[in-house]
Design a protein around this motif. Structure first.
Motif, PDB file in Angstrom:
ATOM      1  N   GLU A  35      43.299 -54.186  19.099  1.00  0.00           N
ATOM      2  CA  GLU A  35      42.339 -53.440  19.925  1.00  0.00           C
ATOM      3  C   GLU A  35      42.843 -52.013  20.143  1.00  0.00           C
ATOM      4  OE1 GLU A  35      39.443 -54.430  21.055  1.00  0.00           O
ATOM      5  OE2 GLU A  35      39.511 -56.586  20.728  1.00  0.00           O
ATOM      6  N   PRO A  36      41.959 -51.098  20.562  1.00  0.00           N
ATOM      7  CA  PRO A  36      42.392 -49.718  20.810  1.00  0.00           C
ATOM      8  C   PRO A  36      43.523 -49.599  21.838  1.00  0.00           C
ATOM      9  CG  PRO A  36      40.010 -49.827  20.734  1.00  0.00           C
ATOM     10  CD  PRO A  36      40.510 -51.239  20.672  1.00  0.00           C
ATOM     11  N   ASP A  37      43.616 -50.563  22.768  1.00  0.00           N
ATOM     12  CA  ASP A  37      44.691 -50.499  23.768  1.00  0.00           C
ATOM     13  C   ASP A  37      46.000 -51.103  23.276  1.00  0.00           C
ATOM     14  OD1 ASP A  37      44.184 -53.199  23.777  1.00  0.00           O
ATOM     15  OD2 ASP A  37      43.642 -53.333  25.905  1.00  0.00           O
ATOM     16  N   GLY A  38      46.031 -51.570  22.020  1.00  0.00           N
ATOM     17  CA  GLY A  38      47.250 -52.114  21.439  1.00  0.00           C
ATOM     18  C   GLY A  38      47.363 -53.624  21.531  1.00  0.00           C
ATOM     19  N   SER A  39      46.463 -54.272  22.225  1.00  0.00           N
ATOM     20  CA  SER A  39      46.518 -55.730  22.345  1.00  0.00           C
ATOM     21  C   SER A  39      45.935 -56.370  21.076  1.00  0.00           C
ATOM     22  CB  SER A  39      45.744 -56.206  23.567  1.00  0.00           C
ATOM     23  OG  SER A  39      44.373 -55.885  23.437  1.00  0.00           O
ATOM     24  N   ILE A  40      46.360 -57.595  20.823  1.00  0.00           N
ATOM     25  CA  ILE A  40      45.898 -58.331  19.648  1.00  0.00           C
ATOM     26  C   ILE A  40      44.784 -59.273  20.062  1.00  0.00           C
ATOM     27  CG2 ILE A  40      46.552 -60.017  17.893  1.00  0.00           C
ATOM     28  CD1 ILE A  40      49.322 -58.768  17.888  1.00  0.00           C
ATOM     29  N   ASN A  41      43.658 -59.189  19.354  1.00  0.00           N
ATOM     30  CA  ASN A  41      42.507 -60.035  19.633  1.00  0.00           C
ATOM     31  C   ASN A  41      42.157 -60.798  18.353  1.00  0.00           C
ATOM     32  OD1 ASN A  41      40.114 -61.242  20.275  1.00  0.00           O
ATOM     33  ND2 ASN A  41      39.139 -59.396  21.096  1.00  0.00           N
ATOM     34  N   TYR A  42      42.539 -62.083  18.307  1.00  0.00           N
ATOM     35  CA  TYR A  42      42.308 -62.899  17.114  1.00  0.00           C
ATOM     36  C   TYR A  42      40.831 -63.184  16.866  1.00  0.00           C
ATOM     37  CZ  TYR A  42      47.326 -63.532  16.895  1.00  0.00           C
ATOM     38  OH  TYR A  42      48.660 -63.300  16.783  1.00  0.00           O
ATOM     39  N   ASN A  43      39.986 -62.957  17.856  1.00  0.00           N
ATOM     40  CA  ASN A  43      38.545 -63.143  17.670  1.00  0.00           C
ATOM     41  C   ASN A  43      37.930 -62.069  16.768  1.00  0.00           C
ATOM     42  OD1 ASN A  43      38.425 -65.443  19.280  1.00  0.00           O
ATOM     43  ND2 ASN A  43      38.224 -64.232  21.153  1.00  0.00           N
ATOM     44  N   ASN A  44      38.673 -60.997  16.545  1.00  0.00           N
ATOM     45  CA  ASN A  44      38.184 -59.920  15.682  1.00  0.00           C
ATOM     46  C   ASN A  44      38.415 -60.190  14.197  1.00  0.00           C
ATOM     47  OD1 ASN A  44      37.300 -58.503  17.884  1.00  0.00           O
ATOM     48  ND2 ASN A  44      39.078 -57.152  17.975  1.00  0.00           N
ATOM     49  N   ILE A  45      39.101 -61.276  13.863  1.00  0.00           N
ATOM     50  CA  ILE A  45      39.352 -61.582  12.452  1.00  0.00           C
ATOM     51  C   ILE A  45      38.068 -62.116  11.828  1.00  0.00           C
ATOM     52  CG2 ILE A  45      40.625 -63.028  10.834  1.00  0.00           C
ATOM     53  CD1 ILE A  45      42.960 -62.986  12.769  1.00  0.00           C
ATOM     54  N   ARG A  46      37.657 -61.492  10.761  1.00  0.00           N
ATOM     55  CA  ARG A  46      36.501 -61.921   9.977  1.00  0.00           C
ATOM     56  C   ARG A  46      36.997 -62.263   8.573  1.00  0.00           C
ATOM     57  NH1 ARG A  46      34.909 -62.223  14.415  1.00  0.00           N
ATOM     58  NH2 ARG A  46      33.389 -60.909  15.439  1.00  0.00           N
ATOM     59  N   SER A  47      36.151 -62.853   7.791  1.00  0.00           N
ATOM     60  CA  SER A  47      36.555 -63.167   6.420  1.00  0.00           C
ATOM     61  C   SER A  47      35.572 -62.545   5.432  1.00  0.00           C
ATOM     62  CB  SER A  47      36.636 -64.681   6.210  1.00  0.00           C
ATOM     63  OG  SER A  47      35.367 -65.267   6.388  1.00  0.00           O
ATOM     64  N   PHE A  48      36.044 -62.373   4.214  1.00  0.00           N
ATOM     65  CA  PHE A  48      35.209 -61.828   3.149  1.00  0.00           C
ATOM     66  C   PHE A  48      35.593 -62.489   1.838  1.00  0.00           C
ATOM     67  CE2 PHE A  48      38.947 -59.171   3.196  1.00  0.00           C
ATOM     68  CZ  PHE A  48      39.204 -58.882   1.866  1.00  0.00           C
ATOM     69  N   SER A  49      34.814 -62.238   0.817  1.00  0.00           N
ATOM     70  CA  SER A  49      35.073 -62.776  -0.519  1.00  0.00           C
ATOM     71  C   SER A  49      35.271 -61.641  -1.509  1.00  0.00           C
ATOM     72  CB  SER A  49      33.893 -63.629  -0.991  1.00  0.00           C
ATOM     73  OG  SER A  49      33.746 -64.757  -0.197  1.00  0.00           O
ATOM     74  N   SER A  50      36.100 -61.894  -2.477  1.00  0.00           N
ATOM     75  CA  SER A  50      36.243 -60.996  -3.613  1.00  0.00           C
ATOM     76  C   SER A  50      35.720 -61.773  -4.816  1.00  0.00           C
ATOM     77  CB  SER A  50      37.699 -60.598  -3.816  1.00  0.00           C
ATOM     78  OG  SER A  50      37.822 -59.781  -4.958  1.00  0.00           O
ATOM     79  N   ALA A  51      34.608 -61.328  -5.369  1.00  0.00           N
ATOM     80  CA  ALA A  51      33.941 -62.107  -6.418  1.00  0.00           C
ATOM     81  C   ALA A  51      33.529 -61.231  -7.597  1.00  0.00           C
ATOM     82  CB  ALA A  51      32.716 -62.808  -5.847  1.00  0.00           C
ATOM     83  N   ASP A  52      33.628 -61.818  -8.780  1.00  0.00           N
ATOM     84  CA  ASP A  52      33.170 -61.198 -10.018  1.00  0.00           C
ATOM     85  C   ASP A  52      32.068 -62.071 -10.601  1.00  0.00           C
ATOM     86  OD1 ASP A  52      35.114 -59.178  -9.917  1.00  0.00           O
ATOM     87  OD2 ASP A  52      36.593 -60.475 -10.864  1.00  0.00           O
ATOM     88  N   TYR A  53      30.956 -61.440 -10.976  1.00  0.00           N
ATOM     89  CA  TYR A  53      29.811 -62.150 -11.549  1.00  0.00           C
ATOM     90  C   TYR A  53      29.491 -61.555 -12.914  1.00  0.00           C
ATOM     91  CZ  TYR A  53      29.004 -63.331  -6.621  1.00  0.00           C
ATOM     92  OH  TYR A  53      29.147 -63.756  -5.327  1.00  0.00           O
ATOM     93  N   ALA A  54      29.073 -62.407 -13.829  1.00  0.00           N
ATOM     94  CA  ALA A  54      28.605 -61.941 -15.137  1.00  0.00           C
ATOM     95  C   ALA A  54      27.317 -62.675 -15.481  1.00  0.00           C
ATOM     96  CB  ALA A  54      29.649 -62.187 -16.216  1.00  0.00           C
ATOM     97  N   PHE A  55      26.353 -61.924 -15.974  1.00  0.00           N
ATOM     98  CA  PHE A  55      25.084 -62.467 -16.443  1.00  0.00           C
ATOM     99  C   PHE A  55      24.978 -62.103 -17.921  1.00  0.00           C
ATOM    100  CE2 PHE A  55      24.782 -61.158 -12.051  1.00  0.00           C
ATOM    101  CZ  PHE A  55      24.292 -62.293 -11.417  1.00  0.00           C
ATOM    102  N   LEU A  56      24.942 -63.103 -18.794  1.00  0.00           N
ATOM    103  CA  LEU A  56      24.873 -62.867 -20.232  1.00  0.00           C
ATOM    104  C   LEU A  56      23.503 -63.296 -20.746  1.00  0.00           C
ATOM    105  CD1 LEU A  56      27.992 -63.270 -19.592  1.00  0.00           C
ATOM    106  CD2 LEU A  56      28.206 -63.878 -21.968  1.00  0.00           C
ATOM    107  N   PHE A  57      22.820 -62.382 -21.383  1.00  0.00           N
ATOM    108  CA  PHE A  57      21.534 -62.652 -22.013  1.00  0.00           C
ATOM    109  C   PHE A  57      21.784 -62.652 -23.523  1.00  0.00           C
ATOM    110  CE2 PHE A  57      20.909 -60.477 -18.010  1.00  0.00           C
ATOM    111  CZ  PHE A  57      20.031 -61.333 -17.352  1.00  0.00           C
ATOM    112  N   SER A  58      21.540 -63.789 -24.158  1.00  0.00           N
ATOM    113  CA  SER A  58      21.941 -63.971 -25.552  1.00  0.00           C
ATOM    114  C   SER A  58      20.744 -64.201 -26.469  1.00  0.00           C
ATOM    115  CB  SER A  58      22.870 -65.180 -25.673  1.00  0.00           C
ATOM    116  OG  SER A  58      23.956 -65.079 -24.798  1.00  0.00           O
ATOM    117  N   TYR A  59      20.928 -63.788 -27.715  1.00  0.00           N
ATOM    118  CA  TYR A  59      19.934 -64.005 -28.766  1.00  0.00           C
ATOM    119  C   TYR A  59      20.694 -64.367 -30.035  1.00  0.00           C
ATOM    120  CZ  TYR A  59      16.479 -63.063 -32.365  1.00  0.00           C
ATOM    121  OH  TYR A  59      15.646 -63.169 -33.446  1.00  0.00           O
TER     122      TYR A  59
END
Length: 185
Positions: A94-118
């Protein structure tokens, strides 16, 4: 990098030795020329694998649909490699230097591929068979809300059979796979 993992149990079990012999829906990944071997009915492939003790998740889905003349096949493949639920600790303090574990969020790192074939059959006799195929691929990469990228590329391949011998060649990233990144931190 994630486009080098592979696709399908047979291809992975053979260590990727698929360029000359692939003849099913996974051909869109290994060598698009092999899609022409799908002749009578559509073929669907689905695969899920986990890496690094379940941290990395890899998904692959492909659909190959033969055209009515049995000399052409259309294909679509989808690949995803991701690490999900990465803790975002940017706002832990927090801005006052205290730790607030409720502020932890999560995210993903993802790679996608779409292949159109003939794929198209070029020649078929009793002793010879030649087919050609190409992919247009669209790449999307996402690192939470921090960074996103879009890219594209082209692959091409050829398969030949002469009597009992099979030959194949596949060129990946014929145009190089260009990625344009957008960062937001």
């Amino acid at each position: 990098e994630f486009l080098n993992i592979g696709a399908g149990a047979r291809g992975l079990g053979m260590g990727g030795a698929q360029v000359a012999s692939v003849n099913d829906g996974t051909a869109g990944y290994w060598n698009p020329a092999g899609l022409v071997q799908v002749k009578d009915y559509p073929v669907l492939h689905v695969m899920h694998a986990e890496y690094f003790a379940g941290i990395g998740k890899y998904d692959y889905v492909s659909l190959a649909v033969p055209v009515s003349d049995k000399k052409r096949t259309l294909g679509f493949s989808f690949l995803r490699f991701a690490v999900d639920d990465i803790p975002n600790t940017l706002f832990l303090v927090e801005p006052d230097g205290s730790i607030n574990y409720n502020n932890i969020r999560s995210f993903s790192s993802a790679d996608y591929a779409f292949l159109f074939s003939y794929a198209q059959q070029l020649l078929q006799t009793e002793e010879k068979f030649i087919s050609f195929g190409a992919n247009a691929k669209v790449i999307h990469r996402s690192v939470g809300s921090f960074a996103k990228a879009w890219g594209f590329g082209i692959d091409a391949g050829i398969q030949m059979r002469f009597k009992k011998w099979k030959f194949g060649a596949s060129v990946r990233d014929l145009t190089t796979t260009f990625n344009a990144w957008n960062f937001n931190f």
